[in-house]
Design a protein around this motif. Structure first.
Motif, PDB file in Angstrom:
ATOM      1  N   SER A   1       9.337  26.130  -7.551  1.00 38.47           N
ATOM      2  CA  SER A   1      10.117  25.736  -8.364  1.00 38.47           C
ATOM      3  C   SER A   1       9.804  26.242  -9.758  1.00 38.47           C
ATOM      4  O   SER A   1      10.466  26.534 -10.671  1.00 38.47           O
ATOM      5  CB  SER A   1      10.930  24.333  -8.441  1.00 38.47           C
ATOM      6  OG  SER A   1       9.730  23.497  -8.591  1.00 38.47           O
ATOM      7  N   ASN A   2       8.372  25.751 -10.147  1.00 40.41           N
ATOM      8  CA  ASN A   2       8.077  25.954 -11.810  1.00 40.41           C
ATOM      9  C   ASN A   2       8.013  27.613 -11.920  1.00 40.41           C
ATOM     10  O   ASN A   2       8.602  27.965 -12.879  1.00 40.41           O
ATOM     11  CB  ASN A   2       6.688  25.706 -11.952  1.00 40.41           C
ATOM     12  CG  ASN A   2       6.949  23.987 -11.946  1.00 40.41           C
ATOM     13  OD1 ASN A   2       7.943  23.422 -12.326  1.00 40.41           O
ATOM     14  ND2 ASN A   2       5.730  23.422 -11.736  1.00 40.41           N
ATOM     15  N   LEU A   3       7.367  28.347 -10.670  1.00 39.45           N
ATOM     16  CA  LEU A   3       7.350  29.823 -11.067  1.00 39.45           C
ATOM     17  C   LEU A   3       8.774  30.313 -11.205  1.00 39.45           C
ATOM     18  O   LEU A   3       8.840  31.586 -11.898  1.00 39.45           O
ATOM     19  CB  LEU A   3       6.333  30.508 -10.032  1.00 39.45           C
ATOM     20  CG  LEU A   3       5.015  30.056  -9.853  1.00 39.45           C
ATOM     21  CD1 LEU A   3       4.409  30.528  -8.763  1.00 39.45           C
ATOM     22  CD2 LEU A   3       4.371  30.883 -11.042  1.00 39.45           C
TER      23      LEU A   3
ATOM     24  N   ARG B   1       3.465  20.512  -2.529  1.00 42.28           N
ATOM     25  CA  ARG B   1       2.657  21.330  -3.527  1.00 42.28           C
ATOM     26  C   ARG B   1       3.670  22.935  -3.736  1.00 42.28           C
ATOM     27  O   ARG B   1       3.815  23.375  -4.658  1.00 42.28           O
ATOM     28  CB  ARG B   1       1.450  21.761  -3.085  1.00 42.28           C
ATOM     29  CG  ARG B   1       0.577  20.342  -3.516  1.00 42.28           C
ATOM     30  CD  ARG B   1      -0.859  20.826  -3.154  1.00 42.28           C
ATOM     31  NE  ARG B   1      -1.595  19.749  -3.522  1.00 42.28           N
ATOM     32  CZ  ARG B   1      -2.800  19.307  -3.238  1.00 42.28           C
ATOM     33  NH1 ARG B   1      -3.040  19.878  -2.167  1.00 42.28           N
ATOM     34  NH2 ARG B   1      -3.569  18.180  -3.487  1.00 42.28           N
ATOM     35  N   SER B   2       3.997  23.223  -2.393  1.00 42.90           N
ATOM     36  CA  SER B   2       4.634  24.090  -2.322  1.00 42.90           C
ATOM     37  C   SER B   2       6.254  24.396  -3.220  1.00 42.90           C
ATOM     38  O   SER B   2       6.526  25.347  -4.008  1.00 42.90           O
ATOM     39  CB  SER B   2       5.201  24.896  -0.781  1.00 42.90           C
ATOM     40  OG  SER B   2       3.887  25.280  -0.158  1.00 42.90           O
TER      41      SER B   2
ATOM     42  N   GLU C   1       0.775  -1.291   0.139  1.00 41.86           N
ATOM     43  CA  GLU C   1      -0.058   0.002  -0.250  1.00 41.86           C
ATOM     44  C   GLU C   1       0.931   1.295   0.094  1.00 41.86           C
ATOM     45  O   GLU C   1       1.667   1.313   0.824  1.00 41.86           O
ATOM     46  CB  GLU C   1      -0.733  -0.099   1.560  1.00 41.86           C
ATOM     47  CG  GLU C   1      -1.817   1.075   1.218  1.00 41.86           C
ATOM     48  CD  GLU C   1      -2.899   0.773   0.237  1.00 41.86           C
ATOM     49  OE1 GLU C   1      -3.538   1.697  -0.111  1.00 41.86           O
ATOM     50  OE2 GLU C   1      -3.256  -0.392  -0.202  1.00 41.86           O
ATOM     51  N   PRO C   2       0.381   2.205  -0.944  1.00 46.48           N
ATOM     52  CA  PRO C   2       1.480   3.496  -0.977  1.00 46.48           C
ATOM     53  C   PRO C   2       1.205   4.237   0.511  1.00 46.48           C
ATOM     54  O   PRO C   2       0.321   4.187   1.212  1.00 46.48           O
ATOM     55  CB  PRO C   2       0.844   4.077  -1.969  1.00 46.48           C
ATOM     56  CG  PRO C   2      -0.444   3.756  -2.339  1.00 46.48           C
ATOM     57  CD  PRO C   2      -0.643   2.299  -1.739  1.00 46.48           C
ATOM     58  N   ARG C   3       2.247   4.933   0.839  1.00 44.56           N
ATOM     59  CA  ARG C   3       2.445   5.903   1.995  1.00 44.56           C
ATOM     60  C   ARG C   3       1.868   6.986   1.475  1.00 44.56           C
ATOM     61  O   ARG C   3       2.553   8.027   0.979  1.00 44.56           O
ATOM     62  CB  ARG C   3       3.825   5.859   2.462  1.00 44.56           C
ATOM     63  CG  ARG C   3       4.317   4.555   3.229  1.00 44.56           C
ATOM     64  CD  ARG C   3       5.593   4.722   3.876  1.00 44.56           C
ATOM     65  NE  ARG C   3       5.763   5.991   4.814  1.00 44.56           N
ATOM     66  CZ  ARG C   3       6.755   6.617   4.751  1.00 44.56           C
ATOM     67  NH1 ARG C   3       8.005   6.606   3.992  1.00 44.56           N
ATOM     68  NH2 ARG C   3       6.645   7.812   5.335  1.00 44.56           N
ATOM     69  N   TRP C   4       0.792   7.404   1.660  1.00 43.77           N
ATOM     70  CA  TRP C   4       0.216   8.655   1.264  1.00 43.77           C
ATOM     71  C   TRP C   4       0.625   9.944   2.015  1.00 43.77           C
ATOM     72  O   TRP C   4       1.210   9.403   3.169  1.00 43.77           O
ATOM     73  CB  TRP C   4      -1.276   8.531   1.280  1.00 43.77           C
ATOM     74  CG  TRP C   4      -1.823   7.643   0.530  1.00 43.77           C
ATOM     75  CD1 TRP C   4      -2.607   6.355   0.858  1.00 43.77           C
ATOM     76  CD2 TRP C   4      -2.018   7.467  -0.968  1.00 43.77           C
ATOM     77  NE1 TRP C   4      -2.897   5.658  -0.395  1.00 43.77           N
ATOM     78  CE2 TRP C   4      -2.647   6.231  -1.302  1.00 43.77           C
ATOM     79  CE3 TRP C   4      -1.398   8.438  -1.779  1.00 43.77           C
ATOM     80  CZ2 TRP C   4      -2.785   5.987  -2.667  1.00 43.77           C
ATOM     81  CZ3 TRP C   4      -1.603   8.086  -3.361  1.00 43.77           C
ATOM     82  CH2 TRP C   4      -2.550   7.017  -3.715  1.00 43.77           C
ATOM     83  N   LEU C   5       0.753  11.135   1.585  1.00 42.24           N
ATOM     84  CA  LEU C   5       1.257  12.205   2.013  1.00 42.24           C
ATOM     85  C   LEU C   5       0.175  12.774   2.936  1.00 42.24           C
ATOM     86  O   LEU C   5      -1.009  12.842   2.606  1.00 42.24           O
ATOM     87  CB  LEU C   5       1.708  13.233   1.077  1.00 42.24           C
ATOM     88  CG  LEU C   5       2.478  12.913  -0.076  1.00 42.24           C
ATOM     89  CD1 LEU C   5       2.755  13.961  -1.002  1.00 42.24           C
ATOM     90  CD2 LEU C   5       3.786  12.494   0.433  1.00 42.24           C
ATOM     91  N   ASP C   6       0.746  13.073   4.262  1.00 40.71           N
ATOM     92  CA  ASP C   6      -0.160  13.693   5.036  1.00 40.71           C
ATOM     93  C   ASP C   6      -0.336  15.143   4.765  1.00 40.71           C
ATOM     94  O   ASP C   6       0.221  15.621   3.989  1.00 40.71           O
ATOM     95  CB  ASP C   6       0.214  13.468   6.759  1.00 40.71           C
ATOM     96  CG  ASP C   6       1.645  14.193   6.990  1.00 40.71           C
ATOM     97  OD1 ASP C   6       1.875  15.222   6.265  1.00 40.71           O
ATOM     98  OD2 ASP C   6       2.163  13.819   7.874  1.00 40.71           O
TER      99      ASP C   6
END
Length: 171
Positions: free
Chosen positions: A38-40, A32-33, A19-24
């Protein structure tokens, strides 16, 4: 007569994947930050360099690495490693810089397959002209936004990520 062998077990590939270890929430916010910032940041740096000097960010980085190298030259394989790019991608960028007269190439005297990229005098001048605006934008968009403590944590954390990725990326 009963068999003394046990029933065969399912092959390892048939086992259900773990089972994947989902992000809290905190991990997801960090991820996301990182992606958004990094993209911006990359988009703004790319635009500034194109508008001010006609260089891509990769081309600018090539000039930076060559200017810091002894005699202003590096083997193409070493330059590709430093830039974390493919040899073919580097060859394309160096060809573009060569067409602009900013970089030259020469054969390696000790290895017929080896090629050096060399910074030319116009390349040094281009870097001198491009660097102040680039550094000012890096400072404005990243360095001056963070506290000294945040910069230390960022450098340490991303340094660990880079080291791990480099280990995983070795052939």
């Amino acid at each position: 007569m009963p068999s003394t062998q046990s029933a065969p077990s399912a092959p390892p590939s048939a086992a259900a994947p773990p089972e994947p270890r989902w992000l809290d929430e905190e991990e997801m916010a960090a991820w996301r930050s990182f992606v958004i910032a990094s993209n911006l940041l990359n988009r703004r740096l790319e635009r500034q360099l194109k508008e001010d000097s006609g260089l891509s960010h990769t081309q600018y980085e090539i000039l930076v690495h060559l200017s810091a190298a002894p005699a202003g030259s590096l083997r193409m394989t070493e330059l590709a490693e430093r830039l974390v790019t493919s040899k073919s991608g580097l060859t394309y960028q160096v060809t573009q810089l060569e067409k602009m007269g900013l970089v030259g190439r020469r054969s390696c005297p000790s290895d017929v397959r080896g090629v050096f990229a060399e910074l030319t005098d116009p390349g040094r001048e281009m870097l001198r002209e491009a660097a102040p605006g680039h550094v000012a934008l890096v400072r404005e968009l990243l360095i001056d936004v963070l506290s000294r403590e945040q910069l230390v944590v960022l450098a340490d954390g991303l340094g660990q990520v880079s080291a791990r990725l480099r280990l995983d990326d070795t052939p």
